[in-house]
Write an enzyme that holds these catalytic residues in place. Sequence first.
Site, PDB file in Angstrom:
ATOM      1  N   ASP A 147     -23.283  20.731 -26.796  1.00 45.51           N
ATOM      2  CA  ASP A 147     -22.646  21.508 -25.736  1.00 45.51           C
ATOM      3  C   ASP A 147     -22.037  22.758 -26.380  1.00 45.51           C
ATOM      4  O   ASP A 147     -21.612  22.719 -27.534  1.00 45.51           O
ATOM      5  CB  ASP A 147     -21.552  20.666 -25.071  1.00 45.51           C
ATOM      6  CG  ASP A 147     -20.701  21.478 -24.124  1.00 45.51           C
ATOM      7  OD1 ASP A 147     -21.266  22.094 -23.204  1.00 45.51           O
ATOM      8  OD2 ASP A 147     -19.477  21.511 -24.323  1.00 45.51           O
TER       9      ASP A 147
ATOM     10  N   CYS B  92     -20.276 -21.532 -40.304  1.00 45.83           N
ATOM     11  CA  CYS B  92     -19.141 -21.889 -39.441  1.00 45.83           C
ATOM     12  C   CYS B  92     -19.070 -20.935 -38.252  1.00 45.83           C
ATOM     13  O   CYS B  92     -18.864 -21.360 -37.110  1.00 45.83           O
ATOM     14  CB  CYS B  92     -17.839 -21.821 -40.233  1.00 45.83           C
ATOM     15  SG  CYS B  92     -17.747 -22.942 -41.641  1.00 45.83           S
TER      16      CYS B  92
ATOM     17  N   CYS C  52     -17.619 -20.063 -44.009  1.00 45.46           N
ATOM     18  CA  CYS C  52     -18.893 -19.421 -44.319  1.00 45.46           C
ATOM     19  C   CYS C  52     -19.551 -18.969 -43.011  1.00 45.46           C
ATOM     20  O   CYS C  52     -19.046 -19.232 -41.917  1.00 45.46           O
ATOM     21  CB  CYS C  52     -19.827 -20.354 -45.092  1.00 45.46           C
ATOM     22  SG  CYS C  52     -20.430 -21.752 -44.131  1.00 45.46           S
TER      23      CYS C  52
END
Length: 755
Positions: free
Chosen positions: A445, A18, A15
């Site tokens: 550009d 952890c 989970c």
Amino acid sequence: MSEGVVELDITGMTCASCANRVERKLGKLPGVSATVNYATEQAQVTVTDPGTVDTAALVAAVEAAGYGATVHVRQPAPGTDLDADDDAARDDAAAPLRQRLVVSTVLAVPVVLLSMVPVLQFPNWQWAALALAAPVAVWGALPFHRAAWVNARHGAATMDTLVSVGVLAAFGWSLYALFLGDAGRPGMHMTFSWFASDPEASDLYLEVAAAVTVFILAGRYMEARAKQRSGAALRALLELGAKDASVLRDGPSGPVETRVSAASLVVGDVVVVRPGERIPSDGIVREGSSAVDLSMLTGESVPVEVRPGDRVTGATIDVGGRLVVEVTAVGADTELARMGRLVEEAQTGKAAVQRLADRVSAVFVPVVIGLAVVAFVGWLVAGGSLTAAFTAAVATLIIACPCALGLATPTALLVGTGRGSQLGILIGGPQALERTRAVDTIVLDKTGTVTTGEMRLSAVLPAGAAPDGDATLLALAAAVEDGSEHPVARAVVRAARERGLDVPVAEQFAATPGAGVQGVVDGEVVVVGTARWLAEAWAVRVDDALSTQVGAAEAAGGTAVLVAWGGALLGAVVVGDTVKPESPEAVRRFVALGLRPVLLTGDNEGAARAAAGRVGIDDVRARATPASKLETVRQLQAEGRTVAMVGDGVNDAAALAAADLGIAMGAGTDAAIAASDVTVVSGRLTVVADAVRLSRATLRTIRGNLFWAFAYNVAAIPLAMAGLLNPVLAGAAMAFSSVFVVTNSLRLRRFTPSD
């Protein structure tokens, strides 16, 4: 990865709590910062001084937290044969969960039915229910019990702690009631209660222990399957490489084709690619011409024509003629491998809003355990029955779900970046996603981005002295320009050849930098260059009529060079950088997305205005140097605008890096790509708009996931404490919250480009 950065594969995480624990444990090492991703089960560890902390220390720190770790091995390079056993293991990673889920479901269904439907309760039914529920509560829930025990040994509590305590409490209460209470008597009946406060509440919780285990196993299994699907795009991308190749080797009587593994190719090898075959690695075409299908790389469906001198990318498909290709990059240095690295690295990041969720998850489990105790004591103090108090406490433990918080960002990022890779859009990570939301100005550009970046002949302007008009003028210009590598020269020569003109051979070629070129054709000097050079060096004057035509062509964005032969002015040829066909539509899409377009170029004002007019841009900044491009971006930011910069050249790199969001065109230079946050592999400007749309869609999904994950807990925990949820329903709701987050993220797989 760069020096000082280590990637670890983490095992044993169940989970988000952890992941937070591993992250904190690694962060306690000197000079170490870490990001742990629960969804990808990876840790990206940055070590400021690699000499002080080695990988063994990192692995030991993870193991000290109760989890496993190994140094991450990247996906095999394109063309590497993948082991079949590895494929099977990867594709069936959820098999143990599936087996445990199926067995537990078969055993739990009779328990739930017997407990909820009184008419099915035969004499001593409760003992049969115990026999069926015991394997589920012990073996079925064993992953939760094992993880809870490991974490408890390290003084930590995670989601597994909540599930394990809830299941064991329900099962333990039932054992007490059966063996020491009255629930084991023959003829005992019970009814199912939706609420803890129901006066008919049962004394047994076998159905809670069994059903909650099944619901959570089902949620974990669906999570595992969904994570496999969300990473499928990246795996499919990396497995597209050719498995073998035909290499030309020297033989006794000349070159001989030899079939070898694509993984064994080295730079400099020459390979033969026939129609229908994949190009085995990046290279340059030496012989032949063909159409190449780039769809796997760029998402574009229209094949691109290639001829000698053109670059080709590994894993693309030859759909036309036979090609002979010299290999220029292999393995991890290929474009396909680079794409894989970018996508993989992007998937390990965390958005700022996810870090807030992580901080909440870190303290969530202890808070929930405390709330369960408060619920239990509160019911007893308020005069509720022991059964009602116990029901409210167990429901509170089970309903809480930090897993949904932990999955909110990673799953959406996995799916979004994977879908982007299929479309030729490489997103640099969650930070890039967050920036797209605020961008309101897009700086483009010109050369290579809005325009093709390739000079093409746009007009031939013969003077009165030109014999046979356009043909002679262009042929003589091409004869002299054939000795030059200048872009204008290449455009003139290409145009003459495309028109099938008989181009004579020029002798005594010479070039004057910044002015023009000269040569001798049929004994007469031919000069091609600027009007000033022809006037000063060759005494050739331009008449007013031609001068007017040249001025108009240059005002429209063209570049004109004059041509004289034997001292007589023949006329002028005009070349120009052509606007990409999709550029006007791309600019319209930018505006529709709420972005203000700005054209930024080093070209002269006339060329810049002409290109801007063709695509619909009003704000034009011409004659920009690399330094002034950077200054333009900073000036816009100083005005309060959030700027995205789109470019492809070395001269764009500084501006790309300074912009709030840098977008590099994939056909551009490595410097531009390295400085960007997003790369559009195809180089098509409309895909830039799709990149913005996909980034925003992914960010919306992340934020939506987090909102519902937070809202779920805020609403559900008080209901459980108030006794308004049966633990069985709480278990189902908890599993559903994680599944909802994952399935909501999977909707990004259906993202479609605008074309």
